[in-house]
Design a protein around this motif. Structure first.
Motif, short mmCIF file in Angstrom:
data_model
loop_
_atom_site.label_atom_id
_atom_site.label_comp_id
_atom_site.label_asym_id
_atom_site.label_seq_id
_atom_site.Cartn_x
_atom_site.Cartn_y
_atom_site.Cartn_z
N SER A 8 -15.20 47.41 -40.98
CA SER A 8 -13.99 48.18 -41.85
C SER A 8 -14.86 48.88 -43.26
O SER A 8 -15.13 47.93 -43.90
CB SER A 8 -13.11 46.91 -42.21
OG SER A 8 -12.12 47.77 -43.25
N ALA A 9 -14.66 49.95 -43.17
CA ALA A 9 -15.53 50.67 -44.31
C ALA A 9 -14.50 50.56 -45.56
O ALA A 9 -14.99 50.60 -46.72
CB ALA A 9 -15.48 52.25 -44.00
N HIS A 10 -13.27 50.26 -45.22
CA HIS A 10 -12.53 50.16 -46.57
C HIS A 10 -12.72 48.81 -47.14
O HIS A 10 -12.79 48.68 -48.47
CB HIS A 10 -11.05 49.94 -45.90
CG HIS A 10 -10.01 49.93 -47.01
ND1 HIS A 10 -9.98 50.87 -48.12
CD2 HIS A 10 -8.99 48.95 -47.02
CE1 HIS A 10 -8.71 50.54 -48.70
NE2 HIS A 10 -8.26 49.33 -48.37
N THR A 11 -12.94 47.72 -46.28
CA THR A 11 -13.04 46.33 -46.99
C THR A 11 -14.52 46.13 -47.11
O THR A 11 -14.92 45.26 -47.77
CB THR A 11 -12.50 45.12 -46.22
OG1 THR A 11 -12.83 45.37 -44.99
CG2 THR A 11 -10.94 45.65 -46.23
N GLY A 12 -15.43 46.69 -46.32
CA GLY A 12 -16.81 46.37 -46.41
C GLY A 12 -17.17 45.37 -45.34
O GLY A 12 -18.43 45.00 -45.12
N LEU B 277 -20.51 56.37 -44.79
CA LEU B 277 -21.87 57.03 -45.27
C LEU B 277 -21.83 56.39 -46.87
O LEU B 277 -22.89 56.03 -47.26
CB LEU B 277 -21.82 58.57 -45.08
CG LEU B 277 -22.97 58.90 -46.03
CD1 LEU B 277 -24.38 58.85 -45.52
CD2 LEU B 277 -22.76 60.38 -46.33
N ASN B 278 -20.56 56.40 -47.47
CA ASN B 278 -20.73 55.98 -48.81
C ASN B 278 -21.25 54.55 -49.05
O ASN B 278 -21.63 53.87 -49.71
CB ASN B 278 -19.11 56.08 -49.29
CG ASN B 278 -18.99 57.76 -49.53
OD1 ASN B 278 -19.71 58.35 -49.91
ND2 ASN B 278 -17.63 58.09 -49.78
N ARG B 279 -20.25 53.79 -47.89
CA ARG B 279 -20.82 52.12 -48.06
C ARG B 279 -22.18 51.79 -47.83
O ARG B 279 -22.74 50.86 -48.40
CB ARG B 279 -20.01 51.47 -46.87
CG ARG B 279 -18.41 51.12 -47.37
CD ARG B 279 -18.54 50.23 -48.23
NE ARG B 279 -17.18 50.03 -48.34
CZ ARG B 279 -16.41 48.92 -49.29
NH1 ARG B 279 -17.54 48.37 -50.03
NH2 ARG B 279 -15.34 48.70 -49.64
N LEU B 280 -22.86 52.78 -46.79
CA LEU B 280 -24.22 52.66 -46.55
C LEU B 280 -25.14 53.10 -47.88
O LEU B 280 -26.36 52.56 -47.88
CB LEU B 280 -24.60 53.23 -45.35
CG LEU B 280 -23.87 52.50 -43.96
CD1 LEU B 280 -24.36 53.42 -43.05
CD2 LEU B 280 -24.61 51.19 -43.70
N THR C 108 -10.91 49.43 -53.59
CA THR C 108 -9.99 50.35 -54.32
C THR C 108 -10.27 51.84 -53.74
O THR C 108 -9.23 52.69 -53.83
CB THR C 108 -9.91 50.25 -55.62
OG1 THR C 108 -11.20 50.33 -56.05
CG2 THR C 108 -9.43 48.83 -55.97
N HIS C 109 -11.48 52.04 -53.48
CA HIS C 109 -11.92 53.39 -53.01
C HIS C 109 -13.04 53.55 -52.34
O HIS C 109 -13.94 52.64 -52.41
CB HIS C 109 -11.81 54.44 -54.37
CG HIS C 109 -13.01 54.07 -55.21
ND1 HIS C 109 -13.33 52.72 -55.83
CD2 HIS C 109 -14.39 54.77 -55.43
CE1 HIS C 109 -14.39 52.78 -56.72
NE2 HIS C 109 -15.05 53.88 -56.30
N ASP C 110 -13.35 54.72 -51.79
CA ASP C 110 -14.42 54.77 -50.95
C ASP C 110 -15.62 55.82 -51.92
O ASP C 110 -15.08 57.03 -51.92
CB ASP C 110 -14.34 55.55 -49.57
CG ASP C 110 -13.52 54.68 -48.67
OD1 ASP C 110 -14.13 53.49 -48.42
OD2 ASP C 110 -12.29 54.78 -48.23
N GLY C 111 -16.76 55.46 -52.29
CA GLY C 111 -17.54 56.01 -52.92
C GLY C 111 -16.80 56.65 -54.26
O GLY C 111 -15.86 55.91 -54.75
N ASP C 112 -17.34 57.66 -55.00
CA ASP C 112 -16.91 57.87 -56.08
C ASP C 112 -15.64 59.01 -56.02
O ASP C 112 -15.34 59.65 -57.11
CB ASP C 112 -18.13 58.48 -56.79
CG ASP C 112 -19.01 57.75 -57.36
OD1 ASP C 112 -20.03 58.01 -57.38
OD2 ASP C 112 -18.62 56.56 -57.55
N GLN C 113 -15.38 59.47 -54.86
CA GLN C 113 -14.31 60.49 -54.67
C GLN C 113 -14.49 61.62 -55.39
O GLN C 113 -13.43 62.25 -56.23
CB GLN C 113 -12.95 59.92 -54.93
CG GLN C 113 -12.74 58.84 -54.15
CD GLN C 113 -12.59 58.86 -52.79
OE1 GLN C 113 -11.84 59.68 -52.20
NE2 GLN C 113 -13.72 58.56 -51.79
#
Length: 461
Positions: A386-390, A259-262, A6-11
């Motif tokens: 895909s950083a969006h889906t992981g 970066l947020n995913r990692l 639904t989102h990347d990191g905490d925005q």
């Protein structure tokens, strides 16, 4: 990390970014350069114009489409776009004489208030084209500078952007009529000028240029001072043998999302060009216990203005001095190979072209299977994610860890149980090859950096 789509990191900054967005450009008619803001041009309704000098028509259209994205990021509404085929840009008006009339007709028909040229215009081209089309003309460089000025948040980022803007502005200062005169000089005073109006004098433009050069010198000193703090932090990491990984690539390729995913950094992610200007560094842990840093960096773009490369050099050194560059590519872009070439050109400019590179193709969730196969054939060693889906993030993390530099010195030590701090250091900074808990202490076989090896000398076995 959780697979949250639904989102990347905490925005953390997205709401603030939207709340503060404003439409602005660059004004060259300065009232007082020590007090005014340099971006007062409204960029609301624009017509784009480009000159196609080489390559294919598709490449030329992609370049103009990117210019449209840049204009929209700056807050503009793009109404029309024109491309002219020429061997080289016209030295007088950028586009040919016939194309100027067509451009003027497009401006009138669309009721545009600004023309944006896909290239860097000389001061004379800017002035001549403006006189012909009768509206404000902005080039690609000024547009990128405006976006940087809107998005800069840190003190260092703002200073770097202002420096780049002023360097661009100095040769393009111009004015009209009475606004140019501060004091007449020589015969310009003439009869009727009266006492005090004759002499060497100084025009308003000369005064503005002098003040701007003074401001440039001050900004350079300020940025040099900020660089000391950045260098100190980098030296501290190097002294402790912590490998550094820089995430670099074309603007809007998804570097901050990765970066947020990692790391769960919570860095601003926005579907806009140059959303990230202020670099973010986070510590990460390899599966074998070693620490390393991941740095999100400013995005690159084709024909990145040289003023920006110069002003952001201290920031770009995060890339130039990294142990590994994670080069992120937007797999869904119409021409990802052109993006890779543009980024590698910047790598060469900043001396980062000899650093090991891990190519990462992002946004595979938005790519059809046929395109995915083509990308894999072009770059067989790249990691697809895909950083969006992981998807692919675990494989990317493993690929990064596999390419981290290995500590140089092999040690075998017996660490007393009361020195658990040393064991923690070995785990964080070294590569543990074997570890046993025996009666006389912790027996460790590891590879470590020189500093830690010296610290462990008394525990050698």
């Amino acid at each position: 990390m959780p697979n949250d789509t639904t989102h990347d990191g905490d925005q953390l900054e997205l709401a603030e970014r939207h709340a503060l967005r404003r439409v602005a450009g660059m004004s060259t008619e300065l009232a007082d350069v020590t007090e005014v803001e340099y971006r007062q041009l409204r960029l609301e309704r624009v017509v784009l114009v480009g000159v196609w000098t080489s390559g294919t028509l598709t490449e030329a259209e992609n370049s103009l489409a990117e210019l449209a994205q840049l204009a929209e990021t700056a807050g503009s509404e793009v109404l029309d776009g024109l491309i002219q085929r020429r061997q080289s840009p016209d030295p007088s008006t950028f586009v040919g004489r016939g194309k100027v009339a067509e451009l003027r007709d497009a401006v009138i028909a669309s009721e545009a208030d600004t023309v944006i040229a896909d290239g860097e215009l000389s001061p004379s081209q800017l002035r001549n084209l403006e006189q012909e089309v009768k509206v404000k003309v902005v080039d690609r460089t000024a547009l990128i500078l405006d976006i940087f000025a809107q998005h800069a948040k840190s003190r260092e980022g703002k200073a770097q952007v202002e420096l780049a803007q002023l360097q661009y502005l100095v040769p393009r200062l111009r004015g009209w009529g009475e606004t140019l005169s501060r004091q007449a000089g020589g015969r310009a005073g003439g009869a009727g000028g009266g006492v005090g109006t004759r002499g060497p004098g100084e025009t308003k433009l000369e005064t503005d240029r002098r003040r701007i050069r003074t401001r440039i010198a001050r900004l350079r000193r300020d940025i040099a001072g900020m660089r000391v703090a950045r260098d100190t932090k980098r030296a501290d990491r190097n002294r402790h043998g912590i490998p550094s990984v820089a995430i670099a690539g074309y603007t809007n390729a998804g570097k901050s999302s990765i970066l947020n995913r990692l790391t769960g950094a919570g860095v601003l992610v926005e579907n806009a060009l140059f959303a990230t200007l202020d670099p973010t560094t986070r510590r990460a842990h390899a599966s074998d216990g070693r620490d390393y840093t991941l740095s999100d960096t400013v995005g690159f773009v084709a024909h990145l203005p040289h003023q920006l490369v110069d002003a952001f050099r201290s920031t770009l050194e995060e890339v130039a001095e990294a142990d590994l560059i994670v080069h992120v590519v937007d797999g869904s872009h119409p021409d990802p190979a052109a993006q890779v070439r543009a980024v590698r050109e910047v790598f060469a400019d900043i001396g980062a072209d000899t650093i090991p590179e891990l190519l990462v193709i992002n946004k595979v969730d938005a790519v059809d299977p046929e395109t995915a196969l083509l990308l894999h054939s072009d770059w067989p060693d790249a990691v697809t994610v895909s950083a969006h889906t992981g998807t692919g993030i675990d494989a990317l993390r493993a690929a990064i860890e596999d390419r981290l530099p290995r500590p140089a010195i092999d040690v075998k030590v017996i660490v007393p149980y009361i020195r658990g701090d040393l064991v923690a250091k070995i785990r964080a900074r070294g590569e543990v090859l074997a570890l046993d808990h025996l009666e006389d202490g912790t027996h460790i076989h590891a590879r470590v950096d020189e500093g830690l090896a010296a610290e462990l000398t008394s525990f050698a076995r």
